[in-house]
Design an enzyme around this catalytic site. Structure first.
Site, PDB file in Angstrom:
ATOM      1  N   GLU A   1      17.471  -4.978  18.204  1.00  0.00           N
ATOM      2  CA  GLU A   1      18.213  -3.878  18.278  1.00  0.00           C
ATOM      3  C   GLU A   1      18.301  -3.077  19.486  1.00  0.00           C
ATOM      4  O   GLU A   1      19.169  -2.476  19.884  1.00  0.00           O
ATOM      5  CB  GLU A   1      17.647  -2.822  17.384  1.00  0.00           C
TER       6      GLU A   1
ATOM      7  N   HIS B   1       4.428 -26.079   9.715  1.00  0.00           N
ATOM      8  CA  HIS B   1       4.859 -26.929   8.672  1.00  0.00           C
ATOM      9  C   HIS B   1       6.339 -26.710   8.195  1.00  0.00           C
ATOM     10  O   HIS B   1       6.680 -27.355   7.187  1.00  0.00           O
ATOM     11  CB  HIS B   1       3.709 -26.930   7.376  1.00  0.00           C
TER      12      HIS B   1
ATOM     13  N   LYS C   1      27.148   1.857   9.404  1.00  0.00           N
ATOM     14  CA  LYS C   1      26.991   3.151   8.741  1.00  0.00           C
ATOM     15  C   LYS C   1      28.061   3.676   8.370  1.00  0.00           C
ATOM     16  O   LYS C   1      28.506   4.185   7.237  1.00  0.00           O
ATOM     17  CB  LYS C   1      25.862   3.920   9.302  1.00  0.00           C
TER      18      LYS C   1
END
Length: 414
Positions: A265, A291, A407
């Site tokens: 961010e 893995h 937003k």
């Protein structure tokens, strides 16, 4: 103590390091972000002491603390608690997080909550975060937290004069304010993190001290590796756009998530020339992800740098692999009798070696012990590193305009 090592050829001149250093120094002096000053202030510590003293009657019996917050309001706190949870002085209080508007997660998180044994802490910088306000409304309704006898079960931590702060004061709910100039993802050393950590019994003074020592050392030019790493990563961001934090302990799982928000961010921005720029953070836990991801690193596209974060396993040798011979599994006997800590350390070294042999740029951070002072230093290291890269990128490291765009669009979908 923390040991920092860079395992790739540094490409920075003294002038380049000086230029970046003075840009960061100017940010601190001009108060571009208030996080630089947090280790030198006692406000968060005093706020914690005042709150505990005022509410000692209810705090002596609490079994659960519920944090209502998201992103920078919760990730740093969660990271530090996960790294220090093993310390004997941590209080026997269950720490719950309400971050997600997923109804299944909400029900699960609140399943064992009993109001007369619980404290709800609402953390929101702006006081307007939709996830936080929605979850707060639900808890206020479900537990009747505006009832006069229950208001002391609610604590608000927010910016000065935020809508949430004003509402809390109007309803006589205990409120702690933080500096408006401290971004959420840089706020863990403010009341956002310090107050809950103090309630959990941690030595928050030592967290702040560790951060202060690291920052002092940086501004005394004793941590040049931060500048060298920042310059390398910024100069090579087109060729090496991804940084993997490969942490060799499950204690770092939430620290990795905090790093991902801080890095992503802060650095994913439009620069001053309106050019898209950034570095993509990736979180791995060793040896598990050897893995699942190591194959891609070694034989996939060579576009990544790797940071290895680990603990000095010499201090954690209690558990050992039994010296047992199992028929058909004789080839695994070479680890019999050694500690799990030694095995984990060997797995990290083997992974580093194979990556070095393939020419993958990497660096390492080793912490001798997981205690408050070292964790404060680790937090400050990553905040300074992020600021350094942001200065080189010529961006505003501390805003998040794209997040705000998302937003605004949300209003059209509910």
């Amino acid at each position: 103590m923390i040991k920092f090592d860079i395992h790739f050829p540094t490409q920075s001149s003294l002038k380049q390091k000086d230029d970046v250093f003075y840009m960061i120094k100017e940010e601190k002096q001009t108060k571009k972000s208030g996080y630089y000053n947090l280790p030198y202030q006692n406000k968060a510590l005093q706020d914690s002491i005042d709150y505990i003293q005022t509410n000692k009657d209810i705090l002596k019996d609490i079994s659960h603390i519920v944090i209502i917050g998201i992103g920078g309001s919760s990730l740093g706190l969660k990271a530090i608690d996960t790294m220090l949870y093993h310390l004997p002085h941590r209080n026997h209080i269950s720490l719950k997080f309400l971050e997600h508007t997923d109804p299944l997660k909400i029900q699960k998180s609140l399943k064992k909550i009993r109001i007369h044994k619980s404290l709800f802490i609402v953390i929101s910088k702006s006081g307007m975060t939709i996830e936080t306000t929605s979850l707060m409304k639900y808890c206020v309704w479900r537990y009747n937290l505006l009832e006069s006898s229950l208001k002391n079960r609610l604590l608000i931590i927010t910016d000065n004069d935020s809508p949430l702060s004003n509402w809390a004061r109007q309803n006589q709910i205990y409120t702690i304010n933080i500096d408006n100039n401290i971004g959420g993802r840089f706020s863990v050393l403010s009341a956002t993190g310090i107050v809950p950590l103090k309630l959990l019994g941690y030595k928050v003074e030592e967290i702040l001290e560790g951060a202060r020592i690291l920052q002092d050392s940086f501004f005394n030019r004793s941590e040049e590796h931060i500048l060298e790493k920042a310059i390398f990563m910024a100069k090579n961001h087109n060729l090496l756009p991804m940084n993997i934090l490969f942490s060799y302990s499950s204690s770092f799982c939430n620290f990795n998530l905090w790093y991902m928000q801080l890095w992503g961010e802060s650095l994913g921005k439009l620069n001053k020339n309106d050019k898209n720029i950034g570095l993509t953070p990736i979180s791995l836990i060793g040896s598990i992800d050897q893995h699942s991801f190591l194959q891609l690193i070694l034989e996939g596209k060579k576009d990544k740098t790797i940071t290895f974060l680990s603990i000095n396993q010499e201090h954690y040798n209690e558990l050992a692999i039994p010296n047992i011979n199992i028929r058909g599994l004789e080839t695994t006997n070479f680890v019999n009798g050694i500690s799990f800590a030694r095995l984990l350390a060997a797995q990290k070294l083997a992974t580093m070696k194979v990556l070095q042999n393939d020419g993958v740029p990497l660096d390492s951070i080793q912490i001798d012990l997981l205690h408050e002072k070292n964790i404060g230093a680790l937090v400050m290291y990553y905040e300074l590193l992020t600021s350094a890269v942001g200065c080189i990128f010529e961006i505003d490291t501390y805003n998040q305009p794209a997040v705000e765009r998302g937003k605004r669009i949300l209003y059209n979908y509910v």
